[in-house]
Scaffold this motif. Structure first.
Motif, PDB file in Angstrom:
ATOM      1  N   VAL A  85      -2.046  26.556  -4.242  1.00  0.00           N
ATOM      2  CA  VAL A  85      -1.403  27.173  -5.404  1.00  0.00           C
ATOM      3  C   VAL A  85       0.018  27.610  -5.068  1.00  0.00           C
ATOM      4  O   VAL A  85       0.971  27.356  -5.827  1.00  0.00           O
ATOM      5  N   VAL A  86       0.174  28.272  -3.906  1.00  0.00           N
ATOM      6  CA  VAL A  86       1.499  28.794  -3.553  1.00  0.00           C
ATOM      7  C   VAL A  86       2.482  27.664  -3.252  1.00  0.00           C
ATOM      8  O   VAL A  86       3.659  27.714  -3.629  1.00  0.00           O
ATOM      9  N   SER A  87       2.014  26.636  -2.547  1.00  0.00           N
ATOM     10  CA  SER A  87       2.914  25.537  -2.165  1.00  0.00           C
ATOM     11  C   SER A  87       3.108  24.513  -3.273  1.00  0.00           C
ATOM     12  O   SER A  87       3.978  23.647  -3.167  1.00  0.00           O
ATOM     13  N   ARG A  88       2.250  24.570  -4.322  1.00  0.00           N
ATOM     14  CA  ARG A  88       2.304  23.624  -5.436  1.00  0.00           C
ATOM     15  C   ARG A  88       2.159  22.171  -4.969  1.00  0.00           C
ATOM     16  O   ARG A  88       2.874  21.268  -5.405  1.00  0.00           O
ATOM     17  N   GLY A  89       1.227  22.008  -4.043  1.00  0.00           N
ATOM     18  CA  GLY A  89       0.931  20.649  -3.585  1.00  0.00           C
ATOM     19  C   GLY A  89       1.930  20.095  -2.601  1.00  0.00           C
ATOM     20  O   GLY A  89       2.018  18.878  -2.431  1.00  0.00           O
ATOM     21  N   THR A 125      -6.568  14.209  -5.633  1.00  0.00           N
ATOM     22  CA  THR A 125      -6.111  14.669  -6.951  1.00  0.00           C
ATOM     23  C   THR A 125      -4.688  15.201  -6.877  1.00  0.00           C
ATOM     24  O   THR A 125      -3.830  14.889  -7.725  1.00  0.00           O
ATOM     25  N   VAL A 126      -4.425  16.007  -5.835  1.00  0.00           N
ATOM     26  CA  VAL A 126      -3.077  16.541  -5.656  1.00  0.00           C
ATOM     27  C   VAL A 126      -2.097  15.414  -5.379  1.00  0.00           C
ATOM     28  O   VAL A 126      -0.964  15.401  -5.901  1.00  0.00           O
ATOM     29  N   THR A 127      -2.509  14.447  -4.566  1.00  0.00           N
ATOM     30  CA  THR A 127      -1.627  13.318  -4.254  1.00  0.00           C
ATOM     31  C   THR A 127      -1.263  12.548  -5.507  1.00  0.00           C
ATOM     32  O   THR A 127      -0.097  12.155  -5.705  1.00  0.00           O
ATOM     33  N   ALA A 128      -2.251  12.307  -6.362  1.00  0.00           N
ATOM     34  CA  ALA A 128      -1.983  11.577  -7.607  1.00  0.00           C
ATOM     35  C   ALA A 128      -0.981  12.323  -8.484  1.00  0.00           C
ATOM     36  O   ALA A 128      -0.068  11.718  -9.082  1.00  0.00           O
ATOM     37  N   GLU A 129      -1.130  13.648  -8.548  1.00  0.00           N
ATOM     38  CA  GLU A 129      -0.201  14.442  -9.348  1.00  0.00           C
ATOM     39  C   GLU A 129       1.211  14.405  -8.764  1.00  0.00           C
ATOM     40  O   GLU A 129       2.208  14.296  -9.486  1.00  0.00           O
ATOM     41  N   VAL A 130       1.293  14.483  -7.414  1.00  0.00           N
ATOM     42  CA  VAL A 130       2.605  14.430  -6.762  1.00  0.00           C
ATOM     43  C   VAL A 130       3.277  13.090  -7.020  1.00  0.00           C
ATOM     44  O   VAL A 130       4.482  13.023  -7.326  1.00  0.00           O
ATOM     45  N   ARG A 132       2.730  11.079  -9.489  1.00  0.00           N
ATOM     46  CA  ARG A 132       3.064  10.951 -10.905  1.00  0.00           C
ATOM     47  C   ARG A 132       4.373  11.672 -11.223  1.00  0.00           C
ATOM     48  O   ARG A 132       5.195  11.175 -12.008  1.00  0.00           O
ATOM     49  N   ARG A 133       4.568  12.843 -10.585  1.00  0.00           N
ATOM     50  CA  ARG A 133       5.768  13.617 -10.880  1.00  0.00           C
ATOM     51  C   ARG A 133       7.025  13.035 -10.242  1.00  0.00           C
ATOM     52  O   ARG A 133       8.091  13.033 -10.838  1.00  0.00           O
ATOM     53  N   SER A 134       6.905  12.546  -8.998  1.00  0.00           N
ATOM     54  CA  SER A 134       8.111  12.149  -8.261  1.00  0.00           C
ATOM     55  C   SER A 134       8.377  10.658  -8.264  1.00  0.00           C
ATOM     56  O   SER A 134       9.515  10.240  -8.062  1.00  0.00           O
ATOM     57  N   ALA A 135       7.343   9.831  -8.462  1.00  0.00           N
ATOM     58  CA  ALA A 135       7.485   8.374  -8.460  1.00  0.00           C
ATOM     59  C   ALA A 135       8.291   7.885  -7.261  1.00  0.00           C
ATOM     60  O   ALA A 135       9.364   7.291  -7.407  1.00  0.00           O
ATOM     61  N   PRO A 136       7.793   8.093  -6.032  1.00  0.00           N
ATOM     62  CA  PRO A 136       8.514   7.665  -4.829  1.00  0.00           C
ATOM     63  C   PRO A 136       8.419   6.148  -4.643  1.00  0.00           C
ATOM     64  O   PRO A 136       7.618   5.480  -5.314  1.00  0.00           O
ATOM     65  N   PRO A 137       9.199   5.569  -3.718  1.00  0.00           N
ATOM     66  CA  PRO A 137       9.062   4.148  -3.392  1.00  0.00           C
ATOM     67  C   PRO A 137       7.661   3.813  -2.896  1.00  0.00           C
ATOM     68  O   PRO A 137       6.914   4.690  -2.438  1.00  0.00           O
ATOM     69  N   ALA A 138       7.315   2.542  -2.994  1.00  0.00           N
ATOM     70  CA  ALA A 138       5.947   2.110  -2.671  1.00  0.00           C
ATOM     71  C   ALA A 138       5.549   2.425  -1.241  1.00  0.00           C
ATOM     72  O   ALA A 138       4.413   2.855  -0.972  1.00  0.00           O
ATOM     73  N   ASP A 139       6.469   2.235  -0.268  1.00  0.00           N
ATOM     74  CA  ASP A 139       6.096   2.483   1.124  1.00  0.00           C
ATOM     75  C   ASP A 139       5.850   3.966   1.381  1.00  0.00           C
ATOM     76  O   ASP A 139       4.933   4.345   2.102  1.00  0.00           O
TER      77      ASP A 139
END
Length: 398
Positions: A85-89, A125-130, A132-139
């Motif tokens: 919660v504090v680190s927001r994932g 679940t947290v990874t999927a949310e991260v 989704r929000r940031s859309a990093p490169p595939a690698d």
């Protein structure tokens, strides 16, 4: 949970908590250079530090907590959620969650599988949310997706380490118990030998004299009087031998060094015999049985000097050699001709030297006797000892 596994779990649990705090706080601190909202990073650092101190304190005060794994894992799961919660994932959460998997492996073993699955599910679940929000490169995305499995891998490593450490502790305890039993058996055998060689033989003679006494009272009063004197003298001798044996057994109390014990024997004998004794002593600490037998050999050698040598000066040397320990007793007395085979001395009633040779062999050593008529004698015993059991520093020469 066995005692060995409980000790191993408590020790490794502390190590996991410290390592997890170090990894999490390092990852969070790196965020101070990358994010604008530094208050969130500071909050994570404070939370992780406070949680780790609290957990370490609880383990230090109540090490038996590891025997209640459900409570430990539940409390730690709450802390993981708080960090999330504090680190927001952030990366701090994934580091903390991996450490939680390791802690579960320490206290639960392979029974931690459901815990690892739960942590992995939350982490995915947290990874999927991260993502989704940031859309990093595939690698980079592939690298982030691998994070949730870190908890299970760390947990498996913790299980292996805990099992190995517990097995090592149990084996060490078993070997210690066996060593104590062996030492006790050796001590019983030694005491039996000492009693047989001294008190038992004297009492056997007393018994034979006492058996002949009743018949002699009727037929040969003079012989009866002589036998009565023999019984009295034998009883006195047996009491003296028992007292001497008990006094010599004081050496078994390991509240002083072997060198100090040798010095004490030399001082006491010199005072009793009225002869100057020069003690040249290295600091030597061989095993207990070697200490005991060397002390008995020293006492017997000095007794022989008092009885037969007519010496004016005695030198006792205790030295640490490259392969063991050397004890040497030299006198300037009358000396004698040494036979090629020491066993011949027994037929000449020189039982003391034969007994010293036997004692030396019992601890793997070898006794050497050098003597020339009119030029004194030297009794030396060398016992091989492993490196590290002797100290070659000279301690005294008086």
């Amino acid at each position: 949970m066995s005692a060995g596994r409980e000790i191993a779990a408590a020790a490794l649990g502390r190590a996991v908590l410290i390592a997890r705090a170090a990894a999490t706080m390092s990852a969070a601190a790196a965020g101070l250079l990358l994010v604008e909202d530094r208050s969130r990073v500071v909050a994570v650092l404070v939370l992780v530090a406070a949680a780790t101190v609290a957990q370490l304190g609880a383990l230090a005060r109540w090490p038996g907590l590891v025997a209640r794994p459900a409570a430990v894992v539940a409390a730690d799961f709450v802390l993981v959620f708080a960090v999330l919660v504090v680190s927001r994932g952030g990366i701090a959460y994934f580091c903390f969650a991996a450490g939680a998997g390791a802690l579960a492996g320490v206290v639960l073993g392979m029974r931690a599988l459901p815990v690892w699955v739960a942590h992995a599910a939350v982490s995915f679940t947290v990874t999927a949310e991260v993502l989704r929000r940031s859309a990093p490169p595939a690698d980079i995305a592939a690298f982030v997706v691998a994070f949730p499995m870190a908890g299970a891998l760390a947990g498996l490593g913790a299980v292996v380490a805990t099992t190995a450490l517990a097995r090592h502790l149990e084996l060490s305890t078993h070997l210690l118990v066996q060593a104590q039993r062996t030492a006790a058996a050796s001590e019983r055998a030694r005491l039996a030998r000492e009693l047989h060689d001294s008190v038992a033989k004297t009492l056997r003679g007393v018994s034979l004299a006492a058996l002949a006494l009743p018949a002699s009272l009727r037929r040969q009063p003079a012989l009866a009087e002589h036998l009565a004197g023999t019984v009295a003298a034998g009883a006195t001798a047996a009491a003296r031998q028992a007292r001497e044996l008990l006094e010599e057994m004081r050496f078994d109390v390991t509240d002083r060094s072997f060198t100090a014990a040798v010095d004490e024997v030399c001082r006491a004998w010199g005072a009793a015999a009225g002869l100057p004794v020069r003690a040249e002593l290295d600091t030597v600490e061989p095993p207990v049985m070697v200490c005991y037998e060397l002390t008995r050999i020293l006492r017997e050698a000095l007794a022989n000097v008092a009885r037969h040598a007519h010496a004016r000066r005695v030198v006792v040397r205790l030295a640490a050699t490259r392969r063991g320990v050397l004890l040497e007793v030299t006198d300037d007395g009358v000396g004698f001709t040494v036979p090629t085979d020491l066993s011949r001395l027994q037929s000449a009633s020189h039982f003391g030297i034969v007994g010293m040779a036997e004692r030396a062999r019992m601890v793997g050593g070898r006794l050497r006797l050098e003597s020339v008529p009119g030029a004194g004698s030297t009794v030396s015993v060398h016992v091989p000892i492993g490196a590290g059991l002797v100290d070659r520093r000279p301690v005294s020469a008086r």
